[in-house]
Design a protein around this motif. Structure first.
Motif, mmCIF file in Angstrom:
data_model
loop_
_atom_site.group_PDB
_atom_site.id
_atom_site.type_symbol
_atom_site.label_atom_id
_atom_site.label_comp_id
_atom_site.label_asym_id
_atom_site.label_seq_id
_atom_site.Cartn_x
_atom_site.Cartn_y
_atom_site.Cartn_z
ATOM 1 N N GLU A 109 0.852 -1.189 0.000
ATOM 2 C CA GLU A 109 0.000 0.000 0.000
ATOM 3 C C GLU A 109 0.887 1.237 0.000
ATOM 4 O OE1 GLU A 109 -3.224 -0.101 -0.338
ATOM 5 O OE2 GLU A 109 -3.540 -2.238 0.063
ATOM 6 N N ASP A 110 0.346 2.331 -0.512
ATOM 7 C CA ASP A 110 1.067 3.600 -0.523
ATOM 8 C C ASP A 110 1.031 4.250 0.853
ATOM 9 O OD1 ASP A 110 1.610 3.398 -3.230
ATOM 10 O OD2 ASP A 110 -0.112 4.606 -3.832
ATOM 11 N N VAL A 111 2.111 4.943 1.187
ATOM 12 C CA VAL A 111 2.207 5.740 2.404
ATOM 13 C C VAL A 111 2.686 7.119 1.976
ATOM 14 C CG1 VAL A 111 3.386 6.041 4.613
ATOM 15 C CG2 VAL A 111 2.806 3.735 3.815
ATOM 16 N N ASP A 112 1.863 8.126 2.231
ATOM 17 C CA ASP A 112 2.279 9.483 1.892
ATOM 18 C C ASP A 112 3.400 9.926 2.816
ATOM 19 O OD1 ASP A 112 0.446 9.874 -0.196
ATOM 20 O OD2 ASP A 112 -1.144 10.330 1.242
ATOM 21 N N CYS A 113 4.150 10.878 2.361
ATOM 22 C CA CYS A 113 5.211 11.459 3.163
ATOM 23 C C CYS A 113 4.601 11.989 4.454
ATOM 24 C CB CYS A 113 5.848 12.595 2.366
ATOM 25 S SG CYS A 113 7.611 12.618 2.440
ATOM 26 N N VAL A 114 5.188 11.702 5.574
ATOM 27 C CA VAL A 114 4.573 12.080 6.833
ATOM 28 C C VAL A 114 5.025 13.431 7.359
ATOM 29 C CG1 VAL A 114 3.993 9.759 7.572
ATOM 30 C CG2 VAL A 114 6.245 10.653 8.077
ATOM 31 N N VAL A 115 6.227 13.859 7.045
ATOM 32 C CA VAL A 115 6.682 15.167 7.517
ATOM 33 C C VAL A 115 7.552 15.832 6.464
ATOM 34 C CG1 VAL A 115 6.642 14.686 10.000
ATOM 35 C CG2 VAL A 115 8.653 14.116 8.690
ATOM 36 N N GLY A 116 7.505 17.147 6.444
ATOM 37 C CA GLY A 116 8.409 17.922 5.606
ATOM 38 C C GLY A 116 8.139 17.786 4.127
ATOM 39 N N HIS A 117 9.052 18.319 3.384
ATOM 40 C CA HIS A 117 8.960 18.304 1.931
ATOM 41 C C HIS A 117 9.787 17.156 1.382
ATOM 42 C CE1 HIS A 117 6.916 22.138 1.895
ATOM 43 N NE2 HIS A 117 7.800 22.562 2.772
ATOM 44 N N SER A 118 9.475 16.771 0.158
ATOM 45 C CA SER A 118 10.202 15.708 -0.507
ATOM 46 C C SER A 118 11.693 16.027 -0.423
ATOM 47 C CB SER A 118 9.738 15.631 -1.951
ATOM 48 O OG SER A 118 10.390 14.621 -2.629
ATOM 49 N N PRO A 119 12.557 15.156 -0.068
ATOM 50 C CA PRO A 119 12.401 13.712 -0.029
ATOM 51 C C PRO A 119 11.977 13.138 1.313
ATOM 52 C CG PRO A 119 14.708 14.219 0.137
ATOM 53 C CD PRO A 119 13.970 15.536 0.005
ATOM 54 N N CYS A 120 11.482 13.909 2.242
ATOM 55 C CA CYS A 120 10.953 13.438 3.518
ATOM 56 C C CYS A 120 12.023 13.021 4.514
ATOM 57 C CB CYS A 120 9.982 12.275 3.361
ATOM 58 S SG CYS A 120 8.589 12.643 2.335
ATOM 59 N N LEU A 121 13.162 12.667 4.062
ATOM 60 C CA LEU A 121 14.240 12.252 4.948
ATOM 61 C C LEU A 121 15.506 13.009 4.595
ATOM 62 C CD1 LEU A 121 13.742 8.395 4.688
ATOM 63 C CD2 LEU A 121 12.931 9.888 6.498
ATOM 64 N N THR A 122 16.319 13.258 5.588
ATOM 65 C CA THR A 122 17.600 13.900 5.359
ATOM 66 C C THR A 122 18.699 12.924 5.773
ATOM 67 O OG1 THR A 122 16.617 16.041 5.874
ATOM 68 C CG2 THR A 122 19.026 15.909 5.908
ATOM 69 N N PRO A 123 19.555 12.523 4.845
ATOM 70 C CA PRO A 123 20.617 11.576 5.207
ATOM 71 C C PRO A 123 21.642 12.234 6.124
ATOM 72 C CG PRO A 123 20.903 12.329 2.954
ATOM 73 C CD PRO A 123 19.614 12.922 3.448
ATOM 74 N N SER A 124 22.269 11.435 6.963
ATOM 75 C CA SER A 124 23.289 11.974 7.861
ATOM 76 C C SER A 124 24.495 12.476 7.079
ATOM 77 C CB SER A 124 23.721 10.918 8.877
ATOM 78 O OG SER A 124 24.263 9.796 8.205
ATOM 79 N N ASP A 125 24.757 11.897 5.908
ATOM 80 C CA ASP A 125 25.838 12.344 5.032
ATOM 81 C C ASP A 125 25.390 12.124 3.594
ATOM 82 O OD1 ASP A 125 28.173 12.875 3.623
ATOM 83 O OD2 ASP A 125 29.433 11.591 4.878
#
Length: 154
Positions: A109-125
């Motif tokens: 099933e699809d899960v919409d982005c839950v927080v922030g703007h795309s890409p929803c995640l920020t890599p540590s590096d």
């Protein structure tokens, strides 16, 4: 452009979208788009099985070529999920949604982005790369499979 994940679109609308993306509007491409609109998260084999009666002269290889062409032109999103029988395709493109997958029955099933703007995640590096997408698959057990397991004798 017509959003392809609206299942009310006629074949002529899908043909127009194909042409807008530089593709000929063949019966196979139009039928594949319609099928994937109605059945998101399907493999090319699933599409072939779903179109065999409508397009009896088609082949598994032809359908693989069609979904690859549609993916390359941005009309399909391809997702490679763990424990899946193959790459899965959907017409929901242009956003950075994620997926949840049952580890028992394989339902996705699809899960919409839950927080922030795309890409929803920020890599540590980011290693000097401009990140534009993040693919996240949440894995769990759907309620139906969990209930089935609870109902089975030990």
């Amino acid at each position: 452009m017509v959003p392809m994940n609206d299942t009310s679109h006629a074949a002529s609308d899908r043909a127009d979208v194909l042409r807008e993306h530089g593709l000929r509007a063949t019966a196979g491409r139009v039928a594949a788009l319609a099928y994937i609109d109605r059945h998101p998260h399907v493999t090319a084999s699933d599409v072939y099985q779903g179109l065999r009666q409508e397009l009896p002269s088609t082949s598994p290889q032809a359908v693989h070529n069609i979904v690859q062409d549609l993916h390359t032109r941005g009309l399909l999103r391809r997702t490679d999920l763990p424990d899946s029988s193959g790459a899965q395709y959907e017409t929901r493109t242009g956003d950075n949604h994620h997926h949840v997958q049952c580890v028992v029955c394989g339902r996705v099933e699809d899960v919409d982005c839950v927080v922030g703007h795309s890409p929803c995640l920020t890599p540590s590096d980011d290693h000097g790369m401009r990140v534009f997408a993040a693919d996240v698959t949440f894995r769990g057990i759907c309620r139906t499979c969990e209930q089935d397991r609870a109902d089975q004798p030990v």
